[in-house]
Design a protein around this motif. Structure first.
Motif, PDB file in Angstrom:
ATOM      1  N   VAL A   1       0.236  -1.145   0.179  1.00  0.00           N
ATOM      2  CA  VAL A   1      -0.082   0.336  -0.079  1.00  0.00           C
ATOM      3  C   VAL A   1       0.888   1.203  -0.085  1.00  0.00           C
ATOM      4  O   VAL A   1       1.397   1.643   1.212  1.00  0.00           O
ATOM      5  CB  VAL A   1      -1.092   0.307   1.303  1.00  0.00           C
ATOM      6  CG1 VAL A   1      -1.563   1.399   1.187  1.00  0.00           C
ATOM      7  CG2 VAL A   1      -1.700  -1.345   1.952  1.00  0.00           C
ATOM      8  N   HIS A   2       0.780   2.096  -1.135  1.00  0.00           N
ATOM      9  CA  HIS A   2       1.719   3.342  -1.068  1.00  0.00           C
ATOM     10  C   HIS A   2       0.856   4.344  -0.897  1.00  0.00           C
ATOM     11  O   HIS A   2       1.360   4.830  -0.311  1.00  0.00           O
ATOM     12  CB  HIS A   2       1.496   3.598  -2.750  1.00  0.00           C
ATOM     13  CG  HIS A   2       2.535   2.567  -2.805  1.00  0.00           C
ATOM     14  ND1 HIS A   2       4.181   2.322  -2.992  1.00  0.00           N
ATOM     15  CD2 HIS A   2       2.292   1.325  -4.125  1.00  0.00           C
ATOM     16  CE1 HIS A   2       4.343   0.776  -3.407  1.00  0.00           C
ATOM     17  NE2 HIS A   2       3.330   0.450  -4.336  1.00  0.00           N
ATOM     18  N   ALA A   3      -0.695   4.394  -1.262  1.00  0.00           N
ATOM     19  CA  ALA A   3      -1.368   5.731  -0.318  1.00  0.00           C
ATOM     20  C   ALA A   3      -2.576   5.632   0.273  1.00  0.00           C
ATOM     21  O   ALA A   3      -3.068   4.578  -0.713  1.00  0.00           O
ATOM     22  CB  ALA A   3      -1.515   6.835  -2.148  1.00  0.00           C
ATOM     23  N   LEU A   4      -3.328   5.975   0.541  1.00  0.00           N
ATOM     24  CA  LEU A   4      -4.751   5.771   0.620  1.00  0.00           C
ATOM     25  C   LEU A   4      -5.470   6.437  -0.406  1.00  0.00           C
ATOM     26  O   LEU A   4      -6.749   6.212   0.450  1.00  0.00           O
ATOM     27  CB  LEU A   4      -4.865   5.785   2.591  1.00  0.00           C
ATOM     28  CG  LEU A   4      -5.055   4.449   3.317  1.00  0.00           C
ATOM     29  CD1 LEU A   4      -4.734   4.931   4.939  1.00  0.00           C
ATOM     30  CD2 LEU A   4      -5.111   2.724   2.518  1.00  0.00           C
ATOM     31  N   GLY A   5      -5.396   7.439   0.048  1.00  0.00           N
ATOM     32  CA  GLY A   5      -6.043   8.637  -0.679  1.00  0.00           C
ATOM     33  C   GLY A   5      -7.600   9.112   0.077  1.00  0.00           C
ATOM     34  O   GLY A   5      -6.891   9.460   1.425  1.00  0.00           O
ATOM     35  N   ARG A   6      -7.874   9.742  -0.479  1.00  0.00           N
ATOM     36  CA  ARG A   6      -9.484  10.754   0.427  1.00  0.00           C
ATOM     37  C   ARG A   6     -10.956   9.698   0.244  1.00  0.00           C
ATOM     38  O   ARG A   6     -10.856   9.625  -1.200  1.00  0.00           O
ATOM     39  CB  ARG A   6      -8.915  12.011   0.123  1.00  0.00           C
ATOM     40  CG  ARG A   6      -9.043  12.820  -1.490  1.00  0.00           C
ATOM     41  CD  ARG A   6      -9.149  14.167  -1.560  1.00  0.00           C
ATOM     42  NE  ARG A   6      -9.612  14.657  -2.466  1.00  0.00           N
ATOM     43  CZ  ARG A   6     -10.501  14.618  -3.323  1.00  0.00           C
ATOM     44  NH1 ARG A   6     -12.030  14.067  -2.106  1.00  0.00           N
ATOM     45  NH2 ARG A   6     -11.605  14.883  -4.641  1.00  0.00           N
ATOM     46  N   VAL A   7     -11.469  10.605   1.372  1.00  0.00           N
ATOM     47  CA  VAL A   7     -12.577   9.791   0.814  1.00  0.00           C
ATOM     48  C   VAL A   7     -13.705  10.767   0.088  1.00  0.00           C
ATOM     49  O   VAL A   7     -13.574  11.925   0.603  1.00  0.00           O
ATOM     50  CB  VAL A   7     -13.271   9.271   2.575  1.00  0.00           C
ATOM     51  CG1 VAL A   7     -14.874   9.231   2.569  1.00  0.00           C
ATOM     52  CG2 VAL A   7     -12.537   8.376   2.663  1.00  0.00           C
ATOM     53  N   VAL A   8     -14.026   9.901  -0.611  1.00  0.00           N
ATOM     54  CA  VAL A   8     -15.206  11.211  -1.751  1.00  0.00           C
ATOM     55  C   VAL A   8     -16.565  10.428  -1.524  1.00  0.00           C
ATOM     56  O   VAL A   8     -16.883   9.513  -1.283  1.00  0.00           O
ATOM     57  CB  VAL A   8     -15.161  11.197  -3.172  1.00  0.00           C
ATOM     58  CG1 VAL A   8     -15.832  12.072  -3.649  1.00  0.00           C
ATOM     59  CG2 VAL A   8     -13.833  11.838  -3.405  1.00  0.00           C
ATOM     60  N   PRO A   9     -16.930  11.477  -0.283  1.00  0.00           N
ATOM     61  CA  PRO A   9     -19.222  10.977   0.086  1.00  0.00           C
ATOM     62  C   PRO A   9     -19.826  10.903  -0.924  1.00  0.00           C
ATOM     63  O   PRO A   9     -20.777  10.146  -0.511  1.00  0.00           O
ATOM     64  CB  PRO A   9     -18.814  11.848   1.246  1.00  0.00           C
ATOM     65  CG  PRO A   9     -18.486  13.244   1.328  1.00  0.00           C
ATOM     66  CD  PRO A   9     -17.892  12.958   0.179  1.00  0.00           C
ATOM     67  N   LEU A  10     -19.813  11.596  -2.022  1.00  0.00           N
ATOM     68  CA  LEU A  10     -20.681  10.169  -3.320  1.00  0.00           C
ATOM     69  C   LEU A  10     -20.648   9.607  -3.007  1.00  0.00           C
ATOM     70  O   LEU A  10     -20.121   8.790  -3.225  1.00  0.00           O
ATOM     71  CB  LEU A  10     -20.386  11.898  -4.737  1.00  0.00           C
ATOM     72  CG  LEU A  10     -19.372  12.717  -5.116  1.00  0.00           C
ATOM     73  CD1 LEU A  10     -19.162  12.693  -6.392  1.00  0.00           C
ATOM     74  CD2 LEU A  10     -21.154  13.328  -4.632  1.00  0.00           C
ATOM     75  N   PRO A  11     -22.272   9.327  -3.354  1.00  0.00           N
ATOM     76  CA  PRO A  11     -22.675   7.855  -3.642  1.00  0.00           C
ATOM     77  C   PRO A  11     -21.969   6.868  -4.664  1.00  0.00           C
ATOM     78  O   PRO A  11     -21.627   5.364  -4.457  1.00  0.00           O
ATOM     79  CB  PRO A  11     -24.386   7.547  -4.059  1.00  0.00           C
ATOM     80  CG  PRO A  11     -24.294   8.806  -3.662  1.00  0.00           C
ATOM     81  CD  PRO A  11     -23.535   9.668  -4.232  1.00  0.00           C
ATOM     82  N   THR A  12     -21.607   7.288  -5.518  1.00  0.00           N
ATOM     83  CA  THR A  12     -20.717   7.032  -6.684  1.00  0.00           C
ATOM     84  C   THR A  12     -19.415   6.293  -5.983  1.00  0.00           C
ATOM     85  O   THR A  12     -18.574   5.208  -7.330  1.00  0.00           O
ATOM     86  CB  THR A  12     -20.572   7.167  -7.972  1.00  0.00           C
ATOM     87  OG1 THR A  12     -19.852   9.040  -7.554  1.00  0.00           O
ATOM     88  CG2 THR A  12     -22.015   8.033  -8.440  1.00  0.00           C
TER      89      THR A  12
END
Length: 173
Positions: A44-55
């Motif tokens: 795992v290099h990066a977890l990113g960020r959460v986008v709360p859109l349903p898609t």
């Protein structure tokens, strides 16, 4: 005489099972996971960020843009070799995430699809074709990306903003 017994009725929602995770080091100041981190056969290099859109999530998975893992799999260009594939999730507006996989041995030919399964099915198909294998070309994108791995699922679930993912069913670890 009835031909079959009636189905049992469920009593409310099913309680999620406790999933086991491997211990990972966290930064003592920020509390964030120290990356890169080896999780099973994935890095795992990066977890990113959460986008709360349903898609960007469903009931089982969250697909955070910026998420990046690498893993080894059969090469799509050399039938006698394996190569490292870097899998990432990209933001793609309200349509939902875009999934990109780049092979170390052909970095100028990324595989891009609107699902993790779409990307990995294409890779498995190409890898089988150059080996003249008549195998099924089906692939579980969530498996190949690591989304089904309990430790990675917990790492993503621990990101800020997951509580705003309305369709996601919170897991117990």
């Amino acid at each position: 005489v009835p031909s079959s017994r009636p189905k049992r009725m469920r009593r409310g929602p099913v309680e999620p099972k406790m999933r086991r995770v491997q211990p990972l080091e966290k930064d003592p100041v920020s509390g964030e996971y120290k990356l890169p981190a080896r999780v099973g056969i994935l890095t795992v290099h990066a977890l990113g960020r959460v986008v709360p859109l349903p898609t960007y999530h469903n009931d089982r998975y969250i697909w955070p843009p910026g998420f990046k893992v690498s893993r080894t799999y059969l090469s799509m260009v050399n039938p006698n070799a394996n190569t490292v594939y870097t899998c990432s999730v990209e933001e793609n507006g309200e349509q939902g995430p875009r999934f990109r996989v780049v092979a170390d041995d052909c970095p100028d030919q990324p595989i891009i699809a609107n699902s993790a399964t779409g990307v990995w099915t294409a890779i498995v198909k190409r890898a089988n074709e150059i080996r003249h294998r008549d195998h099924s070309n089906s692939a579980s994108g969530p498996d190949y990306y690591g989304f089904t791995h309990a430790t990675i699922a917990k790492m993503i679930q621990d990101l800020p903003g997951t509580e705003n993912c309305i369709n996601y069913v919170w897991q117990k670890f």
